[in-house]
Design a protein around this motif. Structure first.
Motif, PDB file in Angstrom:
ATOM      1  N   ARG A 125     -48.901  30.692  16.666  1.00 42.04           N
ATOM      2  CA  ARG A 125     -47.984  31.833  16.570  1.00 42.04           C
ATOM      3  C   ARG A 125     -48.218  32.580  15.266  1.00 42.04           C
ATOM      4  O   ARG A 125     -48.176  33.809  15.229  1.00 42.04           O
ATOM      5  CB  ARG A 125     -46.532  31.365  16.706  1.00 42.04           C
ATOM      6  CG  ARG A 125     -46.175  30.956  18.137  1.00 42.04           C
ATOM      7  CD  ARG A 125     -44.675  30.699  18.310  1.00 42.04           C
ATOM      8  NE  ARG A 125     -44.208  29.555  17.537  1.00 42.04           N
ATOM      9  CZ  ARG A 125     -44.241  28.297  17.967  1.00 42.04           C
ATOM     10  NH1 ARG A 125     -44.730  27.999  19.152  1.00 42.04           N
ATOM     11  NH2 ARG A 125     -43.776  27.319  17.211  1.00 42.04           N
ATOM     12  N   THR A 126     -48.499  31.832  14.200  1.00 40.24           N
ATOM     13  CA  THR A 126     -48.805  32.461  12.912  1.00 40.24           C
ATOM     14  C   THR A 126     -50.088  33.282  13.004  1.00 40.24           C
ATOM     15  O   THR A 126     -50.170  34.377  12.453  1.00 40.24           O
ATOM     16  CB  THR A 126     -48.905  31.397  11.801  1.00 40.24           C
ATOM     17  OG1 THR A 126     -47.648  30.730  11.702  1.00 40.24           O
ATOM     18  CG2 THR A 126     -49.261  32.012  10.463  1.00 40.24           C
ATOM     19  N   GLN A 128     -51.158  34.883  15.536  1.00 41.34           N
ATOM     20  CA  GLN A 128     -50.852  36.134  16.248  1.00 41.34           C
ATOM     21  C   GLN A 128     -50.207  37.143  15.301  1.00 41.34           C
ATOM     22  O   GLN A 128     -50.456  38.344  15.403  1.00 41.34           O
ATOM     23  CB  GLN A 128     -49.944  35.881  17.454  1.00 41.34           C
ATOM     24  CG  GLN A 128     -50.419  34.832  18.428  1.00 41.34           C
ATOM     25  CD  GLN A 128     -51.885  34.892  18.789  1.00 41.34           C
ATOM     26  OE1 GLN A 128     -52.393  35.940  19.187  1.00 41.34           O
ATOM     27  NE2 GLN A 128     -52.578  33.778  18.636  1.00 41.34           N
ATOM     28  N   GLU A 129     -49.408  36.659  14.388  1.00 39.40           N
ATOM     29  CA  GLU A 129     -48.702  37.547  13.463  1.00 39.40           C
ATOM     30  C   GLU A 129     -49.550  37.958  12.273  1.00 39.40           C
ATOM     31  O   GLU A 129     -49.528  39.116  11.857  1.00 39.40           O
ATOM     32  CB  GLU A 129     -47.427  36.864  12.955  1.00 39.40           C
ATOM     33  CG  GLU A 129     -46.408  36.605  14.027  1.00 39.40           C
ATOM     34  CD  GLU A 129     -45.273  35.734  13.548  1.00 39.40           C
ATOM     35  OE1 GLU A 129     -45.129  35.536  12.329  1.00 39.40           O
ATOM     36  OE2 GLU A 129     -44.522  35.229  14.402  1.00 39.40           O
ATOM     37  N   GLU A 130     -50.297  37.020  11.713  1.00 42.19           N
ATOM     38  CA  GLU A 130     -50.965  37.281  10.440  1.00 42.19           C
ATOM     39  C   GLU A 130     -52.465  37.564  10.542  1.00 42.19           C
ATOM     40  O   GLU A 130     -53.038  38.136   9.619  1.00 42.19           O
ATOM     41  CB  GLU A 130     -50.750  36.092   9.493  1.00 42.19           C
ATOM     42  CG  GLU A 130     -49.293  35.905   9.137  1.00 42.19           C
ATOM     43  CD  GLU A 130     -49.047  34.712   8.241  1.00 42.19           C
ATOM     44  OE1 GLU A 130     -50.015  34.063   7.800  1.00 42.19           O
ATOM     45  OE2 GLU A 130     -47.863  34.418   7.987  1.00 42.19           O
ATOM     46  N   ASN A 132     -54.153  38.923  13.405  1.00 44.42           N
ATOM     47  CA  ASN A 132     -54.497  39.835  14.479  1.00 44.42           C
ATOM     48  C   ASN A 132     -55.251  41.055  13.951  1.00 44.42           C
ATOM     49  O   ASN A 132     -54.675  41.921  13.302  1.00 44.42           O
ATOM     50  CB  ASN A 132     -53.212  40.247  15.200  1.00 44.42           C
ATOM     51  CG  ASN A 132     -53.470  41.056  16.421  1.00 44.42           C
ATOM     52  OD1 ASN A 132     -54.118  42.088  16.366  1.00 44.42           O
ATOM     53  ND2 ASN A 132     -52.947  40.597  17.542  1.00 44.42           N
ATOM     54  N   ALA A 135     -53.989  44.591  15.187  1.00 43.40           N
ATOM     55  CA  ALA A 135     -52.803  45.057  14.457  1.00 43.40           C
ATOM     56  C   ALA A 135     -53.170  45.476  13.035  1.00 43.40           C
ATOM     57  O   ALA A 135     -52.700  46.503  12.542  1.00 43.40           O
ATOM     58  CB  ALA A 135     -51.737  43.961  14.426  1.00 43.40           C
ATOM     59  N   LYS A 136     -54.026  44.712  12.381  1.00 42.83           N
ATOM     60  CA  LYS A 136     -54.447  45.046  11.015  1.00 42.83           C
ATOM     61  C   LYS A 136     -55.198  46.371  10.984  1.00 42.83           C
ATOM     62  O   LYS A 136     -55.018  47.179  10.088  1.00 42.83           O
ATOM     63  CB  LYS A 136     -55.286  43.930  10.411  1.00 42.83           C
ATOM     64  CG  LYS A 136     -54.488  42.695  10.050  1.00 42.83           C
ATOM     65  CD  LYS A 136     -55.380  41.635   9.440  1.00 42.83           C
ATOM     66  CE  LYS A 136     -54.574  40.528   8.818  1.00 42.83           C
ATOM     67  NZ  LYS A 136     -53.785  40.931   7.671  1.00 42.83           N
TER      68      LYS A 136
END
Length: 141
Positions: A125-126, A128-130, A132, A135-136
């Motif tokens: 999950r981390t 996916q958030e940090e 990705n 997204a960046k």
């Protein structure tokens, strides 16, 4: 193109590959790192064997605005992503054989399996958030 060194001029190409659901294999390295320089040769050869996927070399210092505070403990570090789903993030031995096995195991998974795995543990999950890249990239292009 199956292999590129990320710079300011080709970030959009990487984002497009991810938006098109192409598998992206990113090597996060540093120019000063001897292991990275050795890995670069093998990584490039690996990319040549899989032209249907997008392999990208990201120098974490040259691309600091993109990498941001991504926690890279060791070199080389590999990030494997398809679309907006990070399938793998972690340090690698400076040999592509293990990395290739990891990629091949991801390629065999269905979309549902990839999505399930992406949220299956706190670590994933981390990622996916940090970690990705899609997204960046949206933040810097």
């Amino acid at each position: 193109m199956s292999y590129q060194r990320l710079d300011q001029t080709n970030r959009r190409q990487l984002a497009d590959a991810l938006r098109n659901d192409t598998w992206v294999v990113a090597c996060l390295c540093a120019a000063w790192c001897g292991s990275c320089r050795e890995y670069d040769i093998a990584f490039n050869a690996w990319a040549a064997r899989y032209p249907q996927h997008h392999f990208v070399w990201i120098d974490i210092e040259d691309q600091a605005d993109l990498v941001g505070d991504l926690d890279i403990d060791n070199f080389p570090t590999l990030l494997i992503e398809r679309g907006a789903t990070v399938a793998f993030f972690g340090p690698m031995e400076p040999d592509t054989r293990l990395a290739e096995r990891i990629l091949l195991s991801q390629l065999e998974k269905s979309d549902a399996d990839l999505q399930r795995e992406a949220i299956s543990t706190e670590e994933r999950r981390t990622w996916q958030e940090e970690c990705n890249l899609l997204a960046k990239l949206a933040d810097v292009i």
